[in-house]
Each structure stands twice: as structure tokens, then as C-alpha cells.
Design a protein around this motif. Sequence first.
Motif, PDB file in Angstrom:
ATOM      1  N   ASP A   3       0.842  -1.182   0.000  1.00  0.00           N
ATOM      2  CA  ASP A   3       0.000   0.000   0.000  1.00  0.00           C
ATOM      3  C   ASP A   3       0.876   1.229   0.000  1.00  0.00           C
ATOM      4  O   ASP A   3       1.950   1.258   0.599  1.00  0.00           O
ATOM      5  N   ARG A  11      -3.337   4.510   1.082  1.00  0.00           N
ATOM      6  CA  ARG A  11      -4.123   4.354  -0.129  1.00  0.00           C
ATOM      7  C   ARG A  11      -3.767   3.008  -0.746  1.00  0.00           C
ATOM      8  O   ARG A  11      -2.598   2.723  -1.005  1.00  0.00           O
ATOM      9  N   THR A  12      -4.752   2.175  -0.957  1.00  0.00           N
ATOM     10  CA  THR A  12      -4.516   0.843  -1.504  1.00  0.00           C
ATOM     11  C   THR A  12      -3.980   0.922  -2.921  1.00  0.00           C
ATOM     12  O   THR A  12      -4.504   1.665  -3.755  1.00  0.00           O
ATOM     13  N   SER A  13      -2.936   0.163  -3.193  1.00  0.00           N
ATOM     14  CA  SER A  13      -2.448   0.015  -4.561  1.00  0.00           C
ATOM     15  C   SER A  13      -3.343  -0.993  -5.267  1.00  0.00           C
ATOM     16  O   SER A  13      -3.748  -1.994  -4.675  1.00  0.00           O
ATOM     17  N   TRP A  30      -9.159   7.057  -9.142  1.00  0.00           N
ATOM     18  CA  TRP A  30      -8.237   6.469  -8.166  1.00  0.00           C
ATOM     19  C   TRP A  30      -6.914   7.221  -8.118  1.00  0.00           C
ATOM     20  O   TRP A  30      -6.380   7.480  -7.039  1.00  0.00           O
ATOM     21  N   HIS A  35      -4.124   6.892  -5.120  1.00  0.00           N
ATOM     22  CA  HIS A  35      -3.852   5.455  -5.195  1.00  0.00           C
ATOM     23  C   HIS A  35      -2.794   5.164  -6.251  1.00  0.00           C
ATOM     24  O   HIS A  35      -2.794   5.771  -7.332  1.00  0.00           O
ATOM     25  N   SER A  36      -1.914   4.223  -5.958  1.00  0.00           N
ATOM     26  CA  SER A  36      -0.977   3.735  -6.965  1.00  0.00           C
ATOM     27  C   SER A  36      -1.734   2.772  -7.866  1.00  0.00           C
ATOM     28  O   SER A  36      -2.432   1.872  -7.380  1.00  0.00           O
ATOM     29  N   ASN A  68      -0.416  -6.315  -7.834  1.00  0.00           N
ATOM     30  CA  ASN A  68      -1.241  -5.926  -6.697  1.00  0.00           C
ATOM     31  C   ASN A  68      -2.212  -7.030  -6.309  1.00  0.00           C
ATOM     32  O   ASN A  68      -2.631  -7.822  -7.155  1.00  0.00           O
ATOM     33  N   HIS A 151     -12.400  -3.707   1.020  1.00  0.00           N
ATOM     34  CA  HIS A 151     -12.028  -2.743  -0.023  1.00  0.00           C
ATOM     35  C   HIS A 151     -13.098  -1.668  -0.248  1.00  0.00           C
ATOM     36  O   HIS A 151     -13.030  -0.932  -1.236  1.00  0.00           O
ATOM     37  N   THR A 154     -11.823   1.947  -0.943  1.00  0.00           N
ATOM     38  CA  THR A 154     -11.181   2.098  -2.250  1.00  0.00           C
ATOM     39  C   THR A 154     -12.220   2.070  -3.364  1.00  0.00           C
ATOM     40  O   THR A 154     -12.169   2.884  -4.300  1.00  0.00           O
TER      41      THR A 154
END
Length: 295
Positions: A3, A11-13, A30, A35-36, A68, A151, A154
Motif C-alpha cells: 500500500d 491508499r490501496t495500490s 483512483w 492510489h498507486s 497488486n 475494499h 477504495t
Amino acid sequence: MNDTTSSSGPRTSLTLLGTGAMGTALGRAWLAAGHSLTVWNRTPERTAALTAEGAVAADSAAAAVAANRLVVACLLDDTSVGAALEGADLTGRDLVNLTTGTPADARARAAWAAERGARLLDGGIMAVPPMIGTPGAFVFYSGDPELFEEHRDTLAVPAGTEYVGADPGLAALHDVALLTGMYGMFAGITSAFALMRDTDVAPKEFAPLLVSWLNAMAGQAHGMADRLASGDYTTDVVSNLAMQVAGTGTLLRTAEEQGMSPELITPFFDLMHRRLADGHGTEDTTGLTDLLRTR
């Protein structure tokens, strides 16, 4: 797999498979939220809009999946999802399938993912690409409840979330049910405008009247829901089926006078006549749902 952390928190990848109009809109949301994002598209050039904004393009779907744990698919159809993921190692992956499909597609894909060590959440997007990131956009989700809860934040970035149950097919079913209602409404709107053609009433003058009327009538869905739940189709009926059927002749004669084909509304009228002939004149139109059931 990890993350990323921004000044406002973790921020969740995630990985996004499919960068068409909808996929690109989702990806932009995103990225804008920090987020990545790893992206893949069958046509690599179509990832350019997102890579220009910070996404990383993978050279294969398998590589994108490997990047991911959370993998979102927004592809053409269910066959495309299977083809894209066939060569990927799905062990431990969380798949969110936002590809339009049928309830049966979703259930089969969830079983397919489980056999490969992945959890799957199916989604039905109730928006067009320009709506993504705005308050009016939302997505139905169904499937693994723990996956959804993990999730949820996200998934809520590009559009509101509406979890509708553990059955993976429920999101697609809700999606199609709402779209079916929408197209029925469009059929009525199209017929109404056709009736008003070749008159002195401008479409822009007529449109507000039509919208106001349809908004008022849409509330009838609540009464229909109550009657379907109770099984009593006659309680609190204001305009019964016998009365409505008697009025269909006027609508059809008016269509003929105005030179309009009634083909978009006659199927509904036919159902009304059938239900009345079966002795249900004191109901409203709720009982027509029973005529549409094939099993």
C-alpha cells in the motif's frame, strides 16, 4: 504488493484491467485520490491517458495481476475477462469484476476464481463515464461480503457503493433490472414525443411537462412493491385495470390520428387485456408481473 501512503492516510495500490472509456474514468478517479495504479489494456496505446497521470502500464495482464492483490477488471464482456486472466496467477488475489454480464456469468466467474485461489466481487456500474467521480454515480456489488468490506473505501472513490448480497449474481441482476426499467421509460418518452410531432408545441416546451409527470408517476413503484410483497393486488388501488384497459382505445386512436406507430406501447396494453380477461379487473397493473414470469 503493498500500500502507498499519502498525507491523508494509506491508499490501496490496485490493478486495473481495461482502459476503455469507463476504465479510464475509474482509473483517473483512483489516481486523483492518491492510489498507486497499475494498468493493462489489450491495445497498449489505450493506457496512455492514465500513464500520463501517473499510472504504471504492465506489458501483460499476468504482470498487471502480479503487481497488486486488488485487481479490478473493466473489460468488454465475460469472455474477455476469462481470456485476460487465463494465464495469470490468481492465488491470493481479490478480483472485482466491473465488466457488464449476466447473473449466470457472475456466478460462474466467481466459482472459476475460487478454483484458482482468488476471491471475487461482481459489480454493476450505474453510470456513464462522465458521471464517474460525481455524487450521482454508484455501483452495485455482490459476492464475498468480507472482500467488499475490506475494499469498500477504495471502491467508493470513483462511485458510491451499494452491496446487494452474497450471491455473486445479484449485482448484475440489479443492474439489468434498473436498465430494463430505464428502457421502458425511454419507450414511453419516445412515444410521447412522437405524438407531439407536427404540432405547434415545441419539444422544449413539452419536455418539462413530461418529466414532471413521469417523476410523479414513478412513485407508483412503492405501491407495486407493497402489493407484490403482500400478494394482494387490489388494496389501495386508485385506477383499476378495468378502467385502464377501457382507456387504451383512446390512446391508440390518438396515435392513429397523429400518424404515430403505437408499437412501443401495444405490448404493455396486450398484457393489460390478457390480465383483465383472466378476471383481474379490480387490480392495478401489479399482476402483469405474473404474466411475465416464464418459470
